[in-house]
Design a protein around this motif. Structure first.
Motif, PDB file in Angstrom:
ATOM      1  N   MET A  22      -0.153  -1.970   7.349  1.00 12.32           N
ATOM      2  CA  MET A  22      -1.316  -2.176   6.490  1.00 12.32           C
ATOM      3  C   MET A  22      -2.417  -2.923   7.243  1.00 12.32           C
ATOM      4  O   MET A  22      -3.585  -2.551   7.155  1.00 12.32           O
ATOM      5  N   VAL A  23      -2.047  -3.943   7.979  1.00 11.82           N
ATOM      6  CA  VAL A  23      -3.020  -4.741   8.731  1.00 11.82           C
ATOM      7  C   VAL A  23      -3.635  -3.893   9.847  1.00 11.82           C
ATOM      8  O   VAL A  23      -4.858  -3.879  10.030  1.00 11.82           O
ATOM      9  N   GLN A  24      -2.801  -3.169  10.578  1.00 12.08           N
ATOM     10  CA  GLN A  24      -3.300  -2.341  11.688  1.00 12.08           C
ATOM     11  C   GLN A  24      -4.280  -1.276  11.214  1.00 12.08           C
ATOM     12  O   GLN A  24      -5.255  -0.982  11.890  1.00 12.08           O
ATOM     13  N   LYS A  25      -4.025  -0.708  10.054  1.00  9.79           N
ATOM     14  CA  LYS A  25      -4.859   0.377   9.530  1.00  9.79           C
ATOM     15  C   LYS A  25      -5.887  -0.109   8.507  1.00  9.79           C
ATOM     16  O   LYS A  25      -6.592   0.708   7.909  1.00  9.79           O
ATOM     17  N   ASN A  26      -5.946  -1.427   8.314  1.00 11.04           N
ATOM     18  CA  ASN A  26      -6.878  -2.022   7.359  1.00 11.04           C
ATOM     19  C   ASN A  26      -6.717  -1.422   5.958  1.00 11.04           C
ATOM     20  O   ASN A  26      -7.690  -1.049   5.306  1.00 11.04           O
ATOM     21  N   LEU A  27      -5.477  -1.313   5.511  1.00 12.13           N
ATOM     22  CA  LEU A  27      -5.160  -0.753   4.204  1.00 12.13           C
ATOM     23  C   LEU A  27      -5.081  -1.871   3.161  1.00 12.13           C
ATOM     24  O   LEU A  27      -4.451  -2.898   3.414  1.00 12.13           O
ATOM     25  N   PRO A  28      -5.664  -1.672   1.996  1.00  9.14           N
ATOM     26  CA  PRO A  28      -5.620  -2.703   0.949  1.00  9.14           C
ATOM     27  C   PRO A  28      -4.250  -2.721   0.257  1.00  9.14           C
ATOM     28  O   PRO A  28      -3.472  -1.778   0.392  1.00  9.14           O
ATOM     29  N   ASN A  35       0.829  -1.201   0.000  1.00  8.32           N
ATOM     30  CA  ASN A  35       0.000   0.000   0.000  1.00  8.32           C
ATOM     31  C   ASN A  35       0.867   1.255   0.000  1.00  8.32           C
ATOM     32  O   ASN A  35       1.808   1.383   0.777  1.00  8.32           O
TER      33      ASN A  35
END
Length: 78
Positions: A66-72, A11
């Motif tokens: 990315m996982v923590q912020k729910n980013l694709p 991302n």
């Protein structure tokens, strides 16, 4: 997969956490594909844009963000 390396699917916003000036994958892919001659992508990315993704721990840190912020995964030009 149409990009030169798996890191090109990270991302863009997650990369910008440490590299605020990162132009995004569309611009990076356009420039990389326009080069004459074949270069290794990760060293070129570091040299050209200051984004060093050659070590697993560096990539892992971005994926964790990315996982923590729910980013694709990253999008942009193939």
């Amino acid at each position: 997969m149409g990009r030169p390396d798996i890191v090109a699917y990270l991302n863009e916003d997650a990369i910008r956490v440490d590299k605020a000036g990162f132009p995004g994958w569309t611009a990076v892919m356009r420039e990389f594909h326009a080069m004459s001659g074949r270069r290794s992508f990760k060293p070129w990315l570091d040299e050209r844009f200051g984004v060093n993704l050659t070590r697993t721990d560096q990539v892992r840190q971005i994926v964790k963000w990315m996982v923590q912020k729910n980013l694709p995964p990253g999008n942009g030009a193939q």
